[in-house]
Design a protein around this motif. Structure first.
Motif, PDB file in Angstrom:
ATOM      1  N   VAL A   1       0.837  -1.200   0.000  1.00  0.00           N
ATOM      2  CA  VAL A   1       0.000   0.000   0.000  1.00  0.00           C
ATOM      3  C   VAL A   1       0.875   1.254   0.000  1.00  0.00           C
ATOM      4  N   VAL A   2       1.896   1.274   0.836  1.00  0.00           N
ATOM      5  CA  VAL A   2       2.806   2.418   0.893  1.00  0.00           C
ATOM      6  C   VAL A   2       3.461   2.619  -0.475  1.00  0.00           C
ATOM      7  N   SER A   3       3.885   1.533  -1.095  1.00  0.00           N
ATOM      8  CA  SER A   3       4.513   1.597  -2.417  1.00  0.00           C
ATOM      9  C   SER A   3       3.545   2.143  -3.464  1.00  0.00           C
ATOM     10  N   LEU A   4       2.305   1.653  -3.427  1.00  0.00           N
ATOM     11  CA  LEU A   4       1.306   2.099  -4.407  1.00  0.00           C
ATOM     12  C   LEU A   4       0.966   3.576  -4.231  1.00  0.00           C
ATOM     13  N   ARG A   5       0.929   4.040  -3.003  1.00  0.00           N
ATOM     14  CA  ARG A   5       0.598   5.453  -2.753  1.00  0.00           C
ATOM     15  C   ARG A   5       1.668   6.401  -3.289  1.00  0.00           C
TER      16      ARG A   5
ATOM     17  N   PRO B   1      -1.724   7.713 -10.326  1.00  0.00           N
ATOM     18  CA  PRO B   1      -2.802   6.786 -10.707  1.00  0.00           C
ATOM     19  C   PRO B   1      -2.560   6.071 -12.035  1.00  0.00           C
ATOM     20  N   HIS B   2      -2.051   6.778 -13.038  1.00  0.00           N
ATOM     21  CA  HIS B   2      -1.814   6.132 -14.339  1.00  0.00           C
ATOM     22  C   HIS B   2      -0.715   5.070 -14.249  1.00  0.00           C
ATOM     23  N   GLU B   3       0.270   5.290 -13.365  1.00  0.00           N
ATOM     24  CA  GLU B   3       1.326   4.295 -13.180  1.00  0.00           C
ATOM     25  C   GLU B   3       0.754   3.035 -12.527  1.00  0.00           C
ATOM     26  N   ARG B   4      -0.114   3.224 -11.531  1.00  0.00           N
ATOM     27  CA  ARG B   4      -0.741   2.073 -10.860  1.00  0.00           C
ATOM     28  C   ARG B   4      -1.620   1.292 -11.833  1.00  0.00           C
ATOM     29  N   GLU B   5      -2.403   2.020 -12.636  1.00  0.00           N
ATOM     30  CA  GLU B   5      -3.289   1.361 -13.600  1.00  0.00           C
ATOM     31  C   GLU B   5      -2.489   0.538 -14.614  1.00  0.00           C
ATOM     32  N   GLU B   6      -1.388   1.105 -15.101  1.00  0.00           N
ATOM     33  CA  GLU B   6      -0.544   0.391 -16.065  1.00  0.00           C
ATOM     34  C   GLU B   6       0.058  -0.859 -15.427  1.00  0.00           C
ATOM     35  N   GLU B   7       0.540  -0.729 -14.199  1.00  0.00           N
ATOM     36  CA  GLU B   7       1.128  -1.870 -13.500  1.00  0.00           C
ATOM     37  C   GLU B   7       0.080  -2.969 -13.280  1.00  0.00           C
ATOM     38  N   GLU B   8      -1.124  -2.570 -12.873  1.00  0.00           N
ATOM     39  CA  GLU B   8      -2.194  -3.547 -12.647  1.00  0.00           C
ATOM     40  C   GLU B   8      -2.590  -4.248 -13.946  1.00  0.00           C
ATOM     41  N   ALA B   9      -2.628  -3.500 -15.046  1.00  0.00           N
ATOM     42  CA  ALA B   9      -2.981  -4.087 -16.340  1.00  0.00           C
ATOM     43  C   ALA B   9      -1.944  -5.115 -16.775  1.00  0.00           C
ATOM     44  N   ILE B  10      -0.678  -4.791 -16.598  1.00  0.00           N
ATOM     45  CA  ILE B  10       0.389  -5.719 -16.970  1.00  0.00           C
ATOM     46  C   ILE B  10       0.350  -6.952 -16.068  1.00  0.00           C
ATOM     47  N   LEU B  11       0.123  -6.740 -14.766  1.00  0.00           N
ATOM     48  CA  LEU B  11       0.016  -7.865 -13.835  1.00  0.00           C
ATOM     49  C   LEU B  11      -1.130  -8.783 -14.252  1.00  0.00           C
TER      50      LEU B  11
END
Length: 88
Positions: free
Chosen positions: A57-61, A65-75
């Motif tokens: 959570v600390v890392s994601l914060r 938002p666009h970086e998190r979305e891209e990472e989640e999509a790739i995952l």
């Protein structure tokens, strides 16, 4: 091969010493802060929180938002390719 010799006079000893001492102080502060962070994680764990997830959570914060979305999509893509979960 020529050998370059730098005389002690060419090195600003006082300035160099000041830089080294500042770095050493900052390294010590970094260690103290690192210890404080470990203490907070231990406290959170003692209160029943999962510290692995808390670290995530600390890392994601820290991310936009666009970086998190891209990472989640790739995952998701990788997990699907490995058959670890169904299509989205």
């Amino acid at each position: 091969m020529t050998e370059t010799t730098i005389s002690p006079e060419a090195v600003a000893g006082d300035q160099l010493r000041a830089f080294v001492e500042r770095i050493e102080r900052l390294e010590e502060e970094k260690k103290v802060i690192g210890d404080d962070i470990k203490d907070v994680y231990a406290e959170a764990k003692g209160n029943g929180f999962d510290t692995t997830i808390l670290r995530k959570v600390v890392s994601l914060r820290k991310k936009q938002p666009h970086e998190r979305e891209e990472e989640e999509a790739i995952l998701d893509l990788y997990l699907q390719a490995l058959g670890m979960h169904g299509p989205a």
